[in-house]
Enzyme design. Structure first.
Site, PDB file in Angstrom:
ATOM      1  N   MET A  30     -47.042  54.782  52.687  1.00 36.71           N
ATOM      2  CA  MET A  30     -46.701  54.485  51.290  1.00 36.71           C
ATOM      3  C   MET A  30     -45.180  54.463  51.126  1.00 36.71           C
ATOM      4  O   MET A  30     -44.667  54.619  50.007  1.00 36.71           O
ATOM      5  CB  MET A  30     -47.361  55.509  50.361  1.00 36.71           C
ATOM      6  N   GLY A  31     -44.458  54.289  52.231  1.00 36.29           N
ATOM      7  CA  GLY A  31     -43.006  54.189  52.159  1.00 36.29           C
ATOM      8  C   GLY A  31     -42.350  55.550  52.024  1.00 36.29           C
ATOM      9  O   GLY A  31     -42.955  56.578  52.321  1.00 36.29           O
ATOM     10  N   ALA A  32     -41.066  55.532  51.554  1.00 37.92           N
ATOM     11  CA  ALA A  32     -40.232  56.750  51.558  1.00 37.92           C
ATOM     12  C   ALA A  32     -40.313  57.353  52.967  1.00 37.92           C
ATOM     13  O   ALA A  32     -40.645  58.528  53.152  1.00 37.92           O
ATOM     14  CB  ALA A  32     -40.671  57.741  50.487  1.00 37.92           C
ATOM     15  N   HIS A  34     -39.836  58.763  56.741  1.00 32.53           N
ATOM     16  CA  HIS A  34     -39.057  59.822  57.381  1.00 32.53           C
ATOM     17  C   HIS A  34     -39.403  59.818  58.864  1.00 32.53           C
ATOM     18  O   HIS A  34     -40.214  58.983  59.314  1.00 32.53           O
ATOM     19  CB  HIS A  34     -39.338  61.174  56.711  1.00 32.53           C
ATOM     20  N   GLY A  36     -41.271  61.567  60.601  1.00 35.20           N
ATOM     21  CA  GLY A  36     -42.700  61.719  60.886  1.00 35.20           C
ATOM     22  C   GLY A  36     -43.346  60.342  61.000  1.00 35.20           C
ATOM     23  O   GLY A  36     -44.115  60.070  61.928  1.00 35.20           O
ATOM     24  N   HIS A  37     -43.022  59.447  60.059  1.00 39.92           N
ATOM     25  CA  HIS A  37     -43.559  58.082  60.122  1.00 39.92           C
ATOM     26  C   HIS A  37     -43.048  57.370  61.379  1.00 39.92           C
ATOM     27  O   HIS A  37     -43.797  56.652  62.053  1.00 39.92           O
ATOM     28  CB  HIS A  37     -43.108  57.261  58.903  1.00 39.92           C
ATOM     29  N   ASP A 150     -52.053  65.192  57.096  1.00 43.30           N
ATOM     30  CA  ASP A 150     -53.186  64.816  56.241  1.00 43.30           C
ATOM     31  C   ASP A 150     -54.461  64.902  57.081  1.00 43.30           C
ATOM     32  O   ASP A 150     -55.106  63.892  57.377  1.00 43.30           O
ATOM     33  CB  ASP A 150     -52.968  63.400  55.693  1.00 43.30           C
ATOM     34  N   SER A 185     -42.545  65.252  54.845  1.00 42.96           N
ATOM     35  CA  SER A 185     -43.372  64.586  53.831  1.00 42.96           C
ATOM     36  C   SER A 185     -42.453  63.750  52.943  1.00 42.96           C
ATOM     37  O   SER A 185     -41.313  64.153  52.670  1.00 42.96           O
ATOM     38  CB  SER A 185     -44.069  65.645  52.969  1.00 42.96           C
TER      39      SER A 185
HETATM   40  O1  PAF Z   1     -51.154  58.901  54.229  1.00 41.88           O
HETATM   41  C1  PAF Z   1     -50.731  57.996  53.473  1.00 41.88           C
HETATM   42  O2  PAF Z   1     -49.519  57.755  53.356  1.00 41.88           O
HETATM   43  C2  PAF Z   1     -51.733  57.179  52.665  1.00 41.88           C
HETATM   44  O3  PAF Z   1     -52.801  57.965  52.260  1.00 41.88           O
HETATM   45  C3  PAF Z   1     -52.206  55.914  53.398  1.00 41.88           C
HETATM   46  C4  PAF Z   1     -52.997  56.260  54.651  1.00 41.88           C
HETATM   47  C5  PAF Z   1     -51.018  55.047  53.762  1.00 41.88           C
HETATM   48  C6  PAF Z   1     -53.128  55.116  52.482  1.00 41.88           C
HETATM   49  O4  PAF Z   1     -52.480  54.703  51.329  1.00 41.88           O
END
Ligand code: PAF
Length: 277
Positions: A30-32, A34, A36-37, A150, A185
């Site tokens: 969902m962007g923003a 960091h 971790g992504h 998550d 996060s």
């Molecule tokens: O974990 C998230 O950022 C969201 O729940 C996801 C998996 C991108 C779905 O919108």
């Protein structure tokens, strides 16, 4: 890095890649963004994938309107981070593109979407399943990468691909942490400096509770977490529970399990954070 906003365009590109034998890895976000992504992007790349990252703040998974409005949006910074990480494709659809039709599908995950996060965020996992299913149908990746902060979401997505009879391999990746241990996060940037310091105590709380589970059992650990949170006025505890890692079914308070996951959700000020150990 290629950037697409339209489904037809990214599908044309991916069809050509798929036909030439390219394996496709997908990192939904969902962007923003960091680190971790970025670790998910790296993981996808290491497995030899052409890597797609999506950025879409999915309105259907927010049970609280102000949480959706407040959710950080930093598209330019995100795009620069992905470019620096050599991500191949960024997919940024709008709401109309993702949801051209009115109405929400209803998923049935049994008890799994009704406990923990599901109990505290009505409809959250239905919205997550809706958007993930839509992305999977649009992109048909070979693998999809999710962060294990998550944890319940990962189990929901695994249940979803089973329901879809889809061969997509769901890869759960380790939590990345800040130097003080706070789980990375997108919401962390919303904390004030004082709240950020308080949030940094969450991993210590979890570590102490883990020790107590081994020595005294779950009831003692739960009391400790509850009392510690109550002593800090900025914290409001949503839940702390100790569950079986495969099913997320709670252990009884009298147990001292060796194989367990402890999950926490709490507010620091107005910001809701989750973590697990
Ligand atoms: O974990 C998230 O950022 C969201 O729940 C996801 C998996 C991108 C779905 O919108």
């Amino acid at each position: 890095m290629l950037i697409y906003t339209k489904i037809a365009d990214i599908q044309a590109f991916l069809n050509a890649k798929r036909n030439s034998g390219q394996q496709i890895g997908f990192v939904p976000t969902m962007g923003a963004l960091h680190q971790g992504h970025i670790s998910l992007i790296k993981q996808a790349q290491q497995q030899g994938n052409l890597t797609i990252c999506s950025i879409f703040v999915n309105p259907t998974q927010f049970n609280d309107k102000s949480d959706l409005e407040r959710y950080p949006r930093t598209p330019e910074k995100d795009s620069a981070l992905l470019e620096a990480a050599n991500c191949d494709v960024l997919f940024m659809p709008g709401v109309e593109e993702m949801y051209p039709k009115e109405g929400k599908p209803n998923f049935d995950f049994g008890y799994l979407d009704k406990i923990l996060e599901g109990a505290h965020r009505q409809g959250h996992f239905n919205g997550v399943a809706q958007v993930v299913k839509r992305f999977f149908e649009i992109l048909t990746p070979h693998q999809a990468f999710f962060g294990s902060k998550d944890y319940q979401q990962v189990l929901i997505v695994k249940a979803l691909v089973k329901q879809m009879s889809s061969p997509i391999d769901i890869v759960s990746c380790p939590i990345l942490r800040e130097p003080d241990g706070l789980a990375m996060s997108s919401r962390n940037v919303l904390l004030s400096p004082a709240e950020r310091l308080i949030a940094g105590t969450i991993p210590k709380l979890m570590a102490e509770a883990k020790k107590r589970i081994h020595i005294y059992g779950i009831a003692n650990a739960k009391d400790y977490v509850k009392q510690t949170c109550e002593a800090i006025p900025q914290i409001k505890l949503d839940y702390y529970d100790v569950c079986h890692p495969d099913t997320l079914i709670s252990y009884a308070d009298t147990e001292k399990p060796d194989y367990a996951i402890a999950l926490i959700a709490l507010f620091v000020g107005k910001i809701r954070l989750i973590d697990n150990l």
